[in-house]
Design a protein around this motif. Sequence first.
Motif, PDB file in Angstrom:
ATOM      1  N   ASP A 192      44.464  43.837  49.938  1.00 16.28           N
ATOM      2  CA  ASP A 192      44.170  42.489  50.423  1.00 16.28           C
ATOM      3  C   ASP A 192      42.805  42.063  49.889  1.00 16.28           C
ATOM      4  O   ASP A 192      41.791  42.706  50.172  1.00 16.28           O
ATOM      5  CB  ASP A 192      44.164  42.491  51.954  1.00 16.28           C
ATOM      6  N   LYS A 193      42.757  40.971  49.134  1.00 17.97           N
ATOM      7  CA  LYS A 193      41.509  40.526  48.508  1.00 17.97           C
ATOM      8  C   LYS A 193      40.445  40.110  49.513  1.00 17.97           C
ATOM      9  O   LYS A 193      39.275  39.994  49.152  1.00 17.97           O
ATOM     10  CB  LYS A 193      41.789  39.370  47.541  1.00 17.97           C
ATOM     11  N   SER A 194      40.821  39.937  50.758  1.00 17.72           N
ATOM     12  CA  SER A 194      39.812  39.600  51.761  1.00 17.72           C
ATOM     13  C   SER A 194      38.846  40.772  51.983  1.00 17.72           C
ATOM     14  O   SER A 194      37.788  40.606  52.592  1.00 17.72           O
ATOM     15  CB  SER A 194      40.472  39.225  53.091  1.00 17.72           C
ATOM     16  N   ASP A 195      39.204  41.962  51.476  1.00 19.31           N
ATOM     17  CA  ASP A 195      38.338  43.134  51.599  1.00 19.31           C
ATOM     18  C   ASP A 195      37.217  43.142  50.557  1.00 19.31           C
ATOM     19  O   ASP A 195      36.297  43.950  50.642  1.00 19.31           O
ATOM     20  CB  ASP A 195      39.178  44.413  51.454  1.00 19.31           C
ATOM     21  N   LEU A 196      37.278  42.255  49.577  1.00 18.45           N
ATOM     22  CA  LEU A 196      36.241  42.206  48.548  1.00 18.45           C
ATOM     23  C   LEU A 196      34.907  41.743  49.128  1.00 18.45           C
ATOM     24  O   LEU A 196      34.869  40.967  50.091  1.00 18.45           O
ATOM     25  CB  LEU A 196      36.654  41.251  47.422  1.00 18.45           C
ATOM     26  N   VAL A 197      33.818  42.205  48.530  1.00 18.10           N
ATOM     27  CA  VAL A 197      32.495  41.784  48.994  1.00 18.10           C
ATOM     28  C   VAL A 197      32.320  40.286  48.796  1.00 18.10           C
ATOM     29  O   VAL A 197      32.856  39.701  47.859  1.00 18.10           O
ATOM     30  CB  VAL A 197      31.371  42.540  48.252  1.00 18.10           C
ATOM     31  N   ARG A 198      31.556  39.685  49.674  1.00 16.47           N
ATOM     32  CA  ARG A 198      31.248  38.267  49.537  1.00 16.47           C
ATOM     33  C   ARG A 198      29.992  38.104  48.680  1.00 16.47           C
ATOM     34  O   ARG A 198      29.115  38.991  48.663  1.00 16.47           O
ATOM     35  CB  ARG A 198      31.028  37.637  50.915  1.00 16.47           C
ATOM     36  N   PRO A 199      29.860  37.000  47.970  1.00 19.55           N
ATOM     37  CA  PRO A 199      28.713  36.813  47.074  1.00 19.55           C
ATOM     38  C   PRO A 199      27.358  37.017  47.746  1.00 19.55           C
ATOM     39  O   PRO A 199      26.466  37.637  47.173  1.00 19.55           O
ATOM     40  CB  PRO A 199      28.889  35.370  46.589  1.00 19.55           C
ATOM     41  N   GLU A 200      27.211  36.529  48.959  1.00 22.12           N
ATOM     42  CA  GLU A 200      25.912  36.628  49.621  1.00 22.12           C
ATOM     43  C   GLU A 200      25.574  38.075  50.016  1.00 22.12           C
ATOM     44  O   GLU A 200      24.410  38.394  50.260  1.00 22.12           O
ATOM     45  CB  GLU A 200      25.877  35.729  50.870  1.00 22.12           C
ATOM     46  N   GLN A 201      26.567  38.966  50.061  1.00 21.28           N
ATOM     47  CA  GLN A 201      26.317  40.365  50.401  1.00 21.28           C
ATOM     48  C   GLN A 201      25.728  41.165  49.242  1.00 21.28           C
ATOM     49  O   GLN A 201      25.176  42.246  49.454  1.00 21.28           O
ATOM     50  CB  GLN A 201      27.613  41.040  50.860  1.00 21.28           C
ATOM     51  N   THR A 203      23.783  39.800  46.541  1.00 20.77           N
ATOM     52  CA  THR A 203      22.853  38.970  45.784  1.00 20.77           C
ATOM     53  C   THR A 203      21.477  38.998  46.452  1.00 20.77           C
ATOM     54  O   THR A 203      21.378  39.013  47.682  1.00 20.77           O
ATOM     55  CB  THR A 203      23.364  37.516  45.704  1.00 20.77           C
ATOM     56  N   GLY A 204      20.431  39.025  45.629  1.00 18.26           N
ATOM     57  CA  GLY A 204      19.070  38.954  46.150  1.00 18.26           C
ATOM     58  C   GLY A 204      18.685  40.165  46.974  1.00 18.26           C
ATOM     59  O   GLY A 204      19.006  41.300  46.638  1.00 18.26           O
ATOM     60  N   ASP A 205      18.019  39.925  48.105  1.00 14.81           N
ATOM     61  CA  ASP A 205      17.550  41.016  48.956  1.00 14.81           C
ATOM     62  C   ASP A 205      18.704  41.777  49.614  1.00 14.81           C
ATOM     63  O   ASP A 205      18.535  42.924  50.024  1.00 14.81           O
ATOM     64  CB  ASP A 205      16.632  40.483  50.054  1.00 14.81           C
ATOM     65  N   ALA A 206      19.868  41.147  49.704  1.00 21.03           N
ATOM     66  CA  ALA A 206      20.995  41.773  50.406  1.00 21.03           C
ATOM     67  C   ALA A 206      21.649  42.878  49.585  1.00 21.03           C
ATOM     68  O   ALA A 206      22.231  43.815  50.135  1.00 21.03           O
ATOM     69  CB  ALA A 206      22.038  40.717  50.771  1.00 21.03           C
ATOM     70  N   GLY A 207      21.588  42.773  48.267  1.00 20.85           N
ATOM     71  CA  GLY A 207      22.273  43.754  47.435  1.00 20.85           C
ATOM     72  C   GLY A 207      22.210  43.398  45.962  1.00 20.85           C
ATOM     73  O   GLY A 207      21.288  42.703  45.525  1.00 20.85           O
ATOM     74  N   ALA A 208      23.199  43.860  45.208  1.00 19.34           N
ATOM     75  CA  ALA A 208      23.209  43.626  43.758  1.00 19.34           C
ATOM     76  C   ALA A 208      24.634  43.700  43.237  1.00 19.34           C
ATOM     77  O   ALA A 208      25.497  44.365  43.826  1.00 19.34           O
ATOM     78  CB  ALA A 208      22.341  44.668  43.045  1.00 19.34           C
ATOM     79  N   PHE A 209      24.844  42.999  42.133  1.00 20.67           N
ATOM     80  CA  PHE A 209      26.151  43.060  41.460  1.00 20.67           C
ATOM     81  C   PHE A 209      25.896  43.191  39.968  1.00 20.67           C
ATOM     82  O   PHE A 209      25.157  42.396  39.374  1.00 20.67           O
ATOM     83  CB  PHE A 209      26.981  41.797  41.734  1.00 20.67           C
ATOM     84  N   PHE A 210      26.490  44.212  39.363  1.00 23.00           N
ATOM     85  CA  PHE A 210      26.313  44.466  37.936  1.00 23.00           C
ATOM     86  C   PHE A 210      27.635  44.267  37.198  1.00 23.00           C
ATOM     87  O   PHE A 210      28.705  44.649  37.692  1.00 23.00           O
ATOM     88  CB  PHE A 210      25.815  45.895  37.701  1.00 23.00           C
TER      89      PHE A 210
END
Length: 312
Positions: A192-201, A203-210
């Motif tokens: 279920d794609k609803s399990d994917l991380v949300r952008p705000e999680q 990005t920035g101080d909250a996390g990172a996406f590579f």
Amino acid sequence: MRHENTDPVSAEHVATLRRFNRYFTRRIGALDDHYLGQDRPLGEARLLFEIESGGGGENGVGGGVSLRELRARLGLDAGYLSRMTKTLEAQGVVRIGVDPDDNRLRRVELTPAGRVEIKEQNRRANALAAGLLDNLSEPQRAELTHAMATAQRLLRLAAITVTLVDGAAEDARACLDAYAADIGARFPEGFDKSDLVRPEQVTGDAGAFFVAYEEGRPMACGALRTLEPGIGEIRHVWVHPEARRLGLARRILAELERSAVEHGFDVVRLDTHAVLTEAQAMYRACGYTEIPAYVDHVYASHWFEKRLAGAR
């Protein structure tokens, strides 16, 4: 954002690679204006090969290719590529037209004369390779071809860049869509794609996406988000099927761990599905220890943790 390897490149390694390049380009005739004895230099010969194969190398299916794709695959300046294709068009071996699927793109394909030339080029190239291998014993041939496959894998990995992107970026979401489709086909219960991380999680101080890029194409990804103070969680480490077995997942993982240190995390955790045995093996090999479940996650069967060296 791109981190440099902490191990400096030695002068000996640089000299060895350059020495091999000089020998190999001379041995295969790359410096000859008449590559393989035909009346054209290597650059034009290679361009014909890429056009014939649809830009996909020896396993391509033909039918031409867009100039934009050729530019990305060969790393050529747009003006230089345009001049080469116009030269080949004037010689009657290619034709240039509008891409039928996108009239903003120009597409180039071989003419019948071009197909005749590329067939002869392939015959001569095969003969050159066979002639080189003929002077070796069968065990030596196996050793050489294995070494060349290893060299190609490592050079390909070296050319891939891993970049920090915004969690809402188009390439980030495209990678997550591909990840969801991939594991959805592997998980018995689907995904279920609803399990994917949300952008705000992520990005920035909250996390990172590579995102990892090969010749401009997004080929892998990985996400880091805050689980609780001092603890980060790694999610969605994924590699495109065409880029697997290169060691790219480990590079993504290393970037996520470096980012976790920068975010002030002392520990990172992750979970994985029972069917992802290769992922479990990689995490163990990278220093992760299996722990009891730290969260109730429908797709998790194994939970891992790693303490980070150098954490603040």
